[in-house]
Write a protein that holds these residues in place. Structure first.
Motif, PDB file in Angstrom:
ATOM      1  N   TYR A 159       3.807  -8.350   5.075  1.00 34.57           N
ATOM      2  CA  TYR A 159       3.680  -6.963   5.294  1.00 34.57           C
ATOM      3  C   TYR A 159       4.933  -6.160   4.557  1.00 34.57           C
ATOM      4  CZ  TYR A 159       7.896  -8.152   8.390  1.00 34.57           C
ATOM      5  OH  TYR A 159       8.880  -8.675   8.722  1.00 34.57           O
ATOM      6  N   ASN A 160       5.193  -5.059   4.776  1.00 32.01           N
ATOM      7  CA  ASN A 160       6.143  -4.171   3.990  1.00 32.01           C
ATOM      8  C   ASN A 160       6.576  -3.068   4.837  1.00 32.01           C
ATOM      9  OD1 ASN A 160       4.406  -1.983   3.228  1.00 32.01           O
ATOM     10  ND2 ASN A 160       3.581  -3.178   1.679  1.00 32.01           N
ATOM     11  N   ARG A 161       7.488  -2.177   4.608  1.00 29.21           N
ATOM     12  CA  ARG A 161       7.906  -1.090   5.277  1.00 29.21           C
ATOM     13  C   ARG A 161       7.162   0.352   4.957  1.00 29.21           C
ATOM     14  NH1 ARG A 161      10.420  -3.673   9.490  1.00 29.21           N
ATOM     15  NH2 ARG A 161      12.073  -5.148   8.636  1.00 29.21           N
ATOM     16  N   ARG A 162       6.155   0.037   4.237  1.00 25.82           N
ATOM     17  CA  ARG A 162       5.608   1.732   3.904  1.00 25.82           C
ATOM     18  C   ARG A 162       4.831   2.105   5.151  1.00 25.82           C
ATOM     19  NH1 ARG A 162       2.510  -0.233  -1.281  1.00 25.82           N
ATOM     20  NH2 ARG A 162       3.503  -2.133  -0.996  1.00 25.82           N
ATOM     21  N   GLU A 163       4.520   3.564   4.988  1.00 25.32           N
ATOM     22  CA  GLU A 163       4.069   3.997   6.193  1.00 25.32           C
ATOM     23  C   GLU A 163       2.560   3.902   6.380  1.00 25.32           C
ATOM     24  OE1 GLU A 163       3.423   8.722   7.492  1.00 25.32           O
ATOM     25  OE2 GLU A 163       4.316   8.439   5.603  1.00 25.32           O
ATOM     26  N   PRO A 164       2.267   3.409   7.745  1.00 26.74           N
ATOM     27  CA  PRO A 164       0.757   3.036   8.037  1.00 26.74           C
ATOM     28  C   PRO A 164       0.047   4.384   7.932  1.00 26.74           C
ATOM     29  CG  PRO A 164       2.108   2.981   9.857  1.00 26.74           C
ATOM     30  CD  PRO A 164       2.943   3.473   8.609  1.00 26.74           C
ATOM     31  N   LEU A 165      -1.367   4.112   7.807  1.00 24.30           N
ATOM     32  CA  LEU A 165      -2.516   5.156   7.978  1.00 24.30           C
ATOM     33  C   LEU A 165      -2.697   5.057   9.414  1.00 24.30           C
ATOM     34  CD1 LEU A 165      -4.448   7.415   6.873  1.00 24.30           C
ATOM     35  CD2 LEU A 165      -5.905   5.566   5.977  1.00 24.30           C
ATOM     36  N   LEU A 166      -2.905   6.247  10.079  1.00 27.90           N
ATOM     37  CA  LEU A 166      -3.290   6.545  11.268  1.00 27.90           C
ATOM     38  C   LEU A 166      -4.717   7.194  11.617  1.00 27.90           C
ATOM     39  CD1 LEU A 166       0.012   7.404  13.283  1.00 27.90           C
ATOM     40  CD2 LEU A 166      -0.999   5.168  12.950  1.00 27.90           C
ATOM     41  N   PHE A 167      -5.494   7.183  12.643  1.00 28.24           N
ATOM     42  CA  PHE A 167      -6.602   7.648  12.736  1.00 28.24           C
ATOM     43  C   PHE A 167      -6.612   8.038  14.523  1.00 28.24           C
ATOM     44  CE2 PHE A 167     -11.253   7.553  13.771  1.00 28.24           C
ATOM     45  CZ  PHE A 167     -11.768   8.749  12.681  1.00 28.24           C
TER      46      PHE A 167
END
Length: 184
Positions: A159-167
Protein backbone atom coordinates in the motif's frame (compact mmCIF):
# COMPACT_ATOMS: atom_id res chain seq x y z
CA UNK A 1 -45.25 -20.05 22.86
CA UNK A 2 -41.71 -18.98 21.99
CA UNK A 3 -40.28 -15.47 21.84
CA UNK A 4 -37.66 -16.62 19.33
CA UNK A 5 -37.66 -14.63 16.08
CA UNK A 6 -39.47 -16.28 13.21
CA UNK A 7 -37.11 -16.59 10.27
CA UNK A 8 -37.94 -18.27 6.99
CA UNK A 9 -36.13 -21.54 6.36
CA UNK A 10 -34.26 -19.93 3.45
CA UNK A 11 -34.12 -16.11 3.35
CA UNK A 12 -32.84 -16.20 -0.23
CA UNK A 13 -36.06 -17.88 -1.36
CA UNK A 14 -38.15 -15.38 0.58
CA UNK A 15 -36.55 -12.47 -1.27
CA UNK A 16 -36.40 -14.21 -4.63
CA UNK A 17 -40.06 -15.19 -4.48
CA UNK A 18 -41.27 -11.61 -4.15
CA UNK A 19 -42.60 -12.25 -0.64
CA UNK A 20 -40.34 -9.69 1.02
CA UNK A 21 -41.83 -6.47 2.35
CA UNK A 22 -38.63 -4.68 1.31
CA UNK A 23 -38.67 -2.80 -1.99
CA UNK A 24 -35.44 -3.82 -3.84
CA UNK A 25 -34.87 -0.41 -5.50
CA UNK A 26 -35.40 1.52 -2.28
CA UNK A 27 -33.20 -0.95 -0.39
CA UNK A 28 -30.45 -0.39 -2.97
CA UNK A 29 -30.81 3.38 -2.48
CA UNK A 30 -30.47 2.96 1.28
CA UNK A 31 -27.36 0.80 0.85
CA UNK A 32 -25.92 3.47 -1.46
CA UNK A 33 -25.67 5.89 1.46
CA UNK A 34 -22.81 3.79 2.83
CA UNK A 35 -19.62 5.04 1.17
CA UNK A 36 -17.19 2.31 0.14
CA UNK A 37 -13.81 2.08 -1.44
CA UNK A 38 -13.54 0.91 -5.04
CA UNK A 39 -11.54 -2.14 -6.01
CA UNK A 40 -10.83 -4.25 -9.04
CA UNK A 41 -10.64 -7.93 -8.15
CA UNK A 42 -8.53 -9.95 -10.57
CA UNK A 43 -7.68 -13.57 -11.29
CA UNK A 44 -6.13 -15.60 -14.08
CA UNK A 45 -8.42 -17.75 -16.21
CA UNK A 46 -7.73 -21.47 -16.66
CA UNK A 47 -6.45 -20.73 -20.17
CA UNK A 48 -4.04 -18.01 -18.99
CA UNK A 49 -5.99 -14.81 -19.68
CA UNK A 50 -6.22 -12.06 -17.05
CA UNK A 51 -9.72 -11.28 -15.80
CA UNK A 52 -11.03 -8.55 -13.53
CA UNK A 53 -14.17 -6.91 -12.25
CA UNK A 54 -14.90 -3.65 -10.43
CA UNK A 55 -16.11 -4.36 -6.91
CA UNK A 56 -17.12 -2.30 -3.89
CA UNK A 57 -18.14 -5.22 -1.67
CA UNK A 58 -14.60 -5.70 -0.32
CA UNK A 59 -14.14 -5.89 3.47
CA UNK A 60 -11.65 -7.04 6.07
CA UNK A 61 -12.62 -10.10 8.10
CA UNK A 62 -9.73 -10.96 10.40
CA UNK A 63 -6.25 -9.74 11.32
CA UNK A 64 -5.06 -13.10 12.64
CA UNK A 65 -5.21 -14.95 10.36
CA UNK A 66 -5.33 -12.17 7.75
CA UNK A 67 -8.62 -12.66 5.88
CA UNK A 68 -10.66 -10.48 3.53
CA UNK A 69 -13.90 -10.99 1.64
CA UNK A 70 -15.72 -9.71 -1.42
CA UNK A 71 -18.84 -10.78 -3.24
CA UNK A 72 -19.91 -11.31 -6.83
CA UNK A 73 -23.38 -11.71 -8.34
CA UNK A 74 -24.51 -15.26 -9.06
CA UNK A 75 -25.08 -14.46 -12.71
CA UNK A 76 -21.82 -12.57 -13.27
CA UNK A 77 -19.95 -13.40 -16.44
CA UNK A 78 -16.75 -14.05 -14.44
CA UNK A 79 -18.19 -16.19 -11.67
CA UNK A 80 -16.67 -19.49 -12.83
CA UNK A 81 -13.28 -17.81 -13.29
CA UNK A 82 -13.17 -16.79 -9.62
CA UNK A 83 -14.69 -20.07 -8.44
CA UNK A 84 -11.89 -21.99 -10.18
CA UNK A 85 -8.96 -19.65 -9.41
CA UNK A 86 -6.47 -20.63 -6.73
CA UNK A 87 -5.70 -16.95 -6.05
CA UNK A 88 -7.21 -13.54 -6.59
CA UNK A 89 -5.92 -10.00 -6.08
CA UNK A 90 -7.91 -7.11 -4.66
CA UNK A 91 -6.60 -3.87 -6.17
CA UNK A 92 -7.75 -0.79 -4.24
CA UNK A 93 -8.16 2.15 -6.61
CA UNK A 94 -6.93 5.69 -6.10
CA UNK A 95 -8.92 8.90 -6.58
CA UNK A 96 -7.45 9.37 -10.08
CA UNK A 97 -8.56 5.91 -11.28
CA UNK A 98 -12.27 6.48 -11.97
CA UNK A 99 -11.84 5.62 -15.65
CA UNK A 100 -10.20 2.32 -14.71
CA UNK A 101 -13.10 1.48 -12.38
CA UNK A 102 -15.55 2.17 -15.22
CA UNK A 103 -13.48 0.14 -17.71
CA UNK A 104 -13.63 -2.96 -15.48
CA UNK A 105 -17.30 -2.44 -14.62
CA UNK A 106 -18.42 -2.93 -18.23
CA UNK A 107 -18.57 -6.14 -20.24
CA UNK A 108 -15.67 -6.31 -22.66
CA UNK A 109 -13.58 -8.92 -24.43
CA UNK A 110 -10.37 -7.29 -23.16
CA UNK A 111 -10.76 -5.21 -20.02
CA UNK A 112 -6.98 -5.21 -19.67
CA UNK A 113 -6.37 -3.25 -22.90
CA UNK A 114 -3.95 -0.46 -22.01
CA UNK A 115 -3.71 -1.53 -18.35
CA UNK A 116 -0.31 -2.04 -16.72
CA UNK A 117 -0.11 -5.03 -14.40
CA UNK A 118 2.25 -7.70 -13.13
CA UNK A 119 1.48 -11.33 -12.30
CA UNK A 120 1.06 -11.88 -8.57
CA UNK A 121 0.56 -15.03 -6.56
CA UNK A 122 -1.26 -17.66 -8.62
CA UNK A 123 -0.67 -15.28 -11.56
CA UNK A 124 -3.54 -13.06 -10.37
CA UNK A 125 -2.97 -9.64 -11.98
CA UNK A 126 -1.71 -6.92 -9.65
CA UNK A 127 -2.59 -3.57 -11.19
CA UNK A 128 0.03 -0.83 -11.31
CA UNK A 129 -0.43 2.47 -9.44
CA UNK A 130 -3.21 1.36 -7.10
CA UNK A 131 -3.48 2.63 -3.52
CA UNK A 132 -3.17 -0.93 -2.18
CA UNK A 133 -3.33 -4.54 -3.28
CA UNK A 134 -4.05 -7.73 -1.41
CA UNK A 135 -2.89 -11.00 -2.96
CA UNK A 136 -5.09 -13.78 -1.65
CA UNK A 137 -5.33 -17.53 -1.73
CA UNK A 138 -8.95 -18.49 -2.33
CA UNK A 139 -9.84 -19.88 1.10
CA UNK A 140 -13.59 -20.45 0.85
CA UNK A 141 -16.84 -19.25 -0.65
CA UNK A 142 -20.34 -18.95 0.67
CA UNK A 143 -23.75 -18.48 -0.88
CA UNK A 144 -25.46 -15.26 0.16
CA UNK A 145 -28.76 -14.62 -1.60
CA UNK A 146 -28.02 -13.61 -5.18
CA UNK A 147 -24.24 -13.36 -4.56
CA UNK A 148 -21.28 -15.61 -3.82
CA UNK A 149 -19.05 -14.40 -0.98
CA UNK A 150 -15.36 -15.13 -1.57
CA UNK A 151 -13.09 -15.43 1.47
CA UNK A 152 -9.41 -14.83 0.80
CA UNK A 153 -6.38 -15.63 2.94
CA UNK A 154 -4.03 -12.68 2.43
CA UNK A 155 -0.56 -13.95 1.51
CA UNK A 156 0.98 -10.63 0.38
CA UNK A 157 -0.02 -6.99 0.30
CA UNK A 158 1.32 -3.52 -0.48
CA UNK A 159 0.00 0.00 0.00
CA UNK A 160 0.92 3.66 -0.23
CA UNK A 161 -0.43 6.93 1.16
CA UNK A 162 -2.27 8.14 -1.97
CA UNK A 163 -5.92 9.16 -1.83
CA UNK A 164 -8.44 6.32 -2.30
CA UNK A 165 -11.38 6.39 -4.70
CA UNK A 166 -14.77 6.27 -2.96
CA UNK A 167 -18.25 5.31 -4.16
CA UNK A 168 -21.59 6.40 -2.66
CA UNK A 169 -25.10 7.05 -3.99
CA UNK A 170 -24.15 5.73 -7.41
CA UNK A 171 -21.23 8.12 -7.92
CA UNK A 172 -17.49 8.29 -7.41
CA UNK A 173 -16.13 10.67 -4.81
CA UNK A 174 -13.15 11.66 -2.72
CA UNK A 175 -12.18 11.43 0.90
CA UNK A 176 -11.98 14.75 2.76
CA UNK A 177 -9.94 14.36 5.93
CA UNK A 178 -10.99 16.17 9.07
CA UNK A 179 -8.78 18.84 10.59
CA UNK A 180 -6.97 17.02 13.41
CA UNK A 181 -5.73 20.32 14.87
CA UNK A 182 -9.27 21.10 16.13
CA UNK A 183 -9.58 17.97 18.26
CA UNK A 184 -8.92 18.35 21.98
Amino acid sequence: MSDAPKHPADPANELASGNSAIDPRDFRNALGTFATGVTIVTAMTADGRPYGVTCNSFASVSLNPPLVLWSLGMFSQGLTIFQNASHFAVNVLGASQQALASQFAKSSDDKFAGVNWTPGLGNAPVLTDCVANFQCRAANRYYGGDHIIFLGAVEAYAYNRREPLLFARGSFGRFIAGDDSKSS
